[in-house]
Design a protein around this motif. Sequence first.
Motif, PDB file in Angstrom:
ATOM      1  N   LEU A 231       0.858  -1.196   0.000  1.00  0.00           N
ATOM      2  CA  LEU A 231       0.000   0.000   0.000  1.00  0.00           C
ATOM      3  C   LEU A 231       0.891   1.243   0.000  1.00  0.00           C
ATOM      4  CD1 LEU A 231      -2.469  -0.868   2.930  1.00  0.00           C
ATOM      5  CD2 LEU A 231      -2.886  -1.169   0.476  1.00  0.00           C
ATOM      6  N   LEU A 232       0.423   2.276  -0.653  1.00  0.00           N
ATOM      7  CA  LEU A 232       1.173   3.535  -0.734  1.00  0.00           C
ATOM      8  C   LEU A 232       0.210   4.697  -0.759  1.00  0.00           C
ATOM      9  CD1 LEU A 232       3.439   3.279  -3.904  1.00  0.00           C
ATOM     10  CD2 LEU A 232       4.207   3.125  -1.543  1.00  0.00           C
ATOM     11  N   GLY A 233       0.720   5.847  -0.356  1.00  0.00           N
ATOM     12  CA  GLY A 233      -0.058   7.070  -0.573  1.00  0.00           C
ATOM     13  C   GLY A 233      -0.265   7.885   0.685  1.00  0.00           C
ATOM     14  N   SER A 234      -0.783   9.099   0.480  1.00  0.00           N
ATOM     15  CA  SER A 234      -0.955  10.036   1.597  1.00  0.00           C
ATOM     16  C   SER A 234      -1.882   9.525   2.706  1.00  0.00           C
ATOM     17  CB  SER A 234      -1.454  11.390   1.070  1.00  0.00           C
ATOM     18  OG  SER A 234      -2.711  11.229   0.443  1.00  0.00           O
ATOM     19  N   PRO A 235      -2.812   8.568   2.429  1.00  0.00           N
ATOM     20  CA  PRO A 235      -3.611   8.044   3.545  1.00  0.00           C
ATOM     21  C   PRO A 235      -2.812   7.170   4.519  1.00  0.00           C
ATOM     22  CG  PRO A 235      -4.786   7.772   1.460  1.00  0.00           C
ATOM     23  CD  PRO A 235      -3.360   8.136   1.130  1.00  0.00           C
ATOM     24  N   VAL A 236      -1.579   6.764   4.125  1.00  0.00           N
ATOM     25  CA  VAL A 236      -0.744   5.958   5.024  1.00  0.00           C
ATOM     26  C   VAL A 236       0.000   6.910   5.962  1.00  0.00           C
ATOM     27  CG1 VAL A 236       1.150   4.291   5.173  1.00  0.00           C
ATOM     28  CG2 VAL A 236      -0.470   4.178   3.247  1.00  0.00           C
ATOM     29  N   THR A 237       0.059   6.554   7.238  1.00  0.00           N
ATOM     30  CA  THR A 237       0.748   7.404   8.209  1.00  0.00           C
ATOM     31  C   THR A 237       2.250   7.448   7.896  1.00  0.00           C
ATOM     32  OG1 THR A 237       0.944   5.522   9.694  1.00  0.00           O
ATOM     33  CG2 THR A 237      -0.931   6.979  10.062  1.00  0.00           C
ATOM     34  N   SER A 238       2.911   8.425   8.452  1.00  0.00           N
ATOM     35  CA  SER A 238       4.333   8.650   8.200  1.00  0.00           C
ATOM     36  C   SER A 238       5.151   7.391   8.479  1.00  0.00           C
ATOM     37  CB  SER A 238       4.782   9.800   9.118  1.00  0.00           C
ATOM     38  OG  SER A 238       6.126  10.074   8.914  1.00  0.00           O
ATOM     39  N   GLY A 239       6.067   7.077   7.561  1.00  0.00           N
ATOM     40  CA  GLY A 239       6.969   5.939   7.751  1.00  0.00           C
ATOM     41  C   GLY A 239       6.721   4.832   6.749  1.00  0.00           C
ATOM     42  N   ALA A 240       7.645   3.856   6.762  1.00  0.00           N
ATOM     43  CA  ALA A 240       7.514   2.661   5.923  1.00  0.00           C
ATOM     44  C   ALA A 240       7.182   1.510   6.869  1.00  0.00           C
ATOM     45  CB  ALA A 240       8.819   2.389   5.184  1.00  0.00           C
ATOM     46  N   HIS A 241       5.933   1.072   6.824  1.00  0.00           N
ATOM     47  CA  HIS A 241       5.452   0.091   7.788  1.00  0.00           C
ATOM     48  C   HIS A 241       5.451  -1.311   7.196  1.00  0.00           C
ATOM     49  CE1 HIS A 241       3.813   3.599   9.911  1.00  0.00           C
ATOM     50  NE2 HIS A 241       3.377   3.991   8.726  1.00  0.00           N
ATOM     51  N   GLU A 242       5.552  -2.312   8.055  1.00  0.00           N
ATOM     52  CA  GLU A 242       5.245  -3.684   7.649  1.00  0.00           C
ATOM     53  C   GLU A 242       4.073  -4.144   8.493  1.00  0.00           C
ATOM     54  OE1 GLU A 242       8.349  -6.674   7.848  1.00  0.00           O
ATOM     55  OE2 GLU A 242       6.877  -8.276   7.483  1.00  0.00           O
ATOM     56  N   ASP A 243       3.067  -4.703   7.854  1.00  0.00           N
ATOM     57  CA  ASP A 243       1.889  -5.217   8.547  1.00  0.00           C
ATOM     58  C   ASP A 243       1.874  -6.729   8.342  1.00  0.00           C
ATOM     59  OD1 ASP A 243      -0.622  -5.938   9.419  1.00  0.00           O
ATOM     60  OD2 ASP A 243      -1.666  -4.282   8.426  1.00  0.00           O
ATOM     61  N   THR A 244       2.033  -7.485   9.437  1.00  0.00           N
ATOM     62  CA  THR A 244       2.139  -8.947   9.331  1.00  0.00           C
ATOM     63  C   THR A 244       0.787  -9.644   9.532  1.00  0.00           C
ATOM     64  OG1 THR A 244       2.715  -9.112  11.662  1.00  0.00           O
ATOM     65  CG2 THR A 244       4.555  -8.959  10.105  1.00  0.00           C
ATOM     66  N   THR A 245      -0.292  -8.877   9.565  1.00  0.00           N
ATOM     67  CA  THR A 245      -1.637  -9.465   9.656  1.00  0.00           C
ATOM     68  C   THR A 245      -1.899 -10.307   8.405  1.00  0.00           C
ATOM     69  OG1 THR A 245      -2.286  -7.392  10.705  1.00  0.00           O
ATOM     70  CG2 THR A 245      -4.081  -8.873  10.038  1.00  0.00           C
ATOM     71  N   SER A 246      -2.661 -11.387   8.549  1.00  0.00           N
ATOM     72  CA  SER A 246      -3.033 -12.204   7.382  1.00  0.00           C
ATOM     73  C   SER A 246      -4.171 -11.534   6.620  1.00  0.00           C
ATOM     74  CB  SER A 246      -3.507 -13.592   7.829  1.00  0.00           C
ATOM     75  OG  SER A 246      -2.422 -14.302   8.347  1.00  0.00           O
ATOM     76  N   TYR A 247      -3.910 -11.251   5.346  1.00  0.00           N
ATOM     77  CA  TYR A 247      -4.930 -10.666   4.478  1.00  0.00           C
ATOM     78  C   TYR A 247      -5.131 -11.537   3.251  1.00  0.00           C
ATOM     79  CZ  TYR A 247      -4.081  -6.370   7.183  1.00  0.00           C
ATOM     80  OH  TYR A 247      -3.953  -5.446   8.190  1.00  0.00           O
TER      81      TYR A 247
END
Length: 282
Positions: A231-247
């Motif tokens: 995911l990318l874009g201004s709706p993402v909060t500041s920083g480069a995140h990793e989300d390990t939730t299962s999607y």
Amino acid sequence: MAKLSAFATVFLAIISTATAIVPGTFFDRFFMIIFENTNFDAAQQNAYLKSLTSRNNSVFLSHYSGIAHPSQPNYIATLYGSNGDIFDDGVHDVNGNNLVDLLEAKGISWKGYMQDYPGNCFTDAKSGRYVRKHNPFISMADISSNPARCAKIVNADEIDADLAADGLPQFSYYVPNLDNDGHDTSLDFAMKWFQPWFEERLKNPNFTNGTLFLITFDEDETVTNHIFASLLGSPVTSGAHEDTTSYSHYSISKTLIDNWKLDNLGRNDVNATAFTQFLQHS
Ligand SMILES: *[C@@H]1O[C@H](CO)[C@@H](O)[C@H](O)[C@H]1NC(C)=O
Ligand SMILES: *[C@@H]1O[C@H](CO)[C@@H](O)[C@H](O)[C@H]1NC(C)=O
Ligand SMILES: *[C@@H]1O[C@H](CO)[C@@H](O)[C@H](O)[C@H]1NC(C)=O
Ligand SMILES: *[C@@H]1O[C@H](CO)[C@@H](O)[C@H](O)[C@H]1NC(C)=O
């Protein structure tokens, strides 16, 4: 003169009503693009995809899965909350509510941008480098039988006119052709097409303003079906995140449902997890 400007004001008001944006909880637009048949590890090793996951305002969805093999049920799942009883790449018409019904009920605009699509509600399996099995919209009976809806499945080249007119729909679903999605070529080929295409348009505020971008694949080439998603874009909060939730692909509908408080489809979307953890309306 006064009359003319009063007319112009009314006219402009009508135009702006027609293109009104329905604000979302996390984002105002969602743009997704789907590439083909790539294992998670291979995608992660691609320099461009890797660079997306280290960008500011990005979320690497590192535990995201396709729902089936072969391709078609994965695309159907993105709009329908299930495989629609489709287990192959053949021509099928799926009855019942889909994501487009939920969006239209709230006045949220949408388009399917299909590279090489001939337009005119073309329903055949193939035309040049376009294939129906990668276009889930045309398999939804309440879209293919409705000319106004069908007209929102367009040749992908139309996106540039839409951007120039600040008319990017709130839900934009982009499917590259068999070469540019890697299906008949390679991941390397696909990314050599995608990188300049995407980077050029990311400079345009008509593309990025309030837009959450999802870059993913339909399926991998193993039984795990672990795929790359970012995911990318201004709706993402500041920083480069990793989300390990299962999607999974069902998370797409769930994310849009939560964002715009839509009804649900009553299928796998209901219990899917939305990928909203690192989102915040900008
Ligand atoms: C953005 O949209 C506006 C119309 O509202 C247009 O005038 C402008 O040229 C567009 N910008 C770009 C970079 O396409
Ligand atoms: C961004 O979109 C919002 C509506 O979602 C609008 O009010 C604002 O003017 C837009 N900004 C730019 C720079 O286009
Ligand atoms: C990342 O983006 C945020 C806006 O979300 C901005 O405030 C911040 O300065 C950016 N950080 C870097 C390192 O560019
Ligand atoms: C969602 O999960 C709940 C609790 O496990 C279950 O009762 C329900 O049937 C599920 N709904 C759907 C539509 O799968």
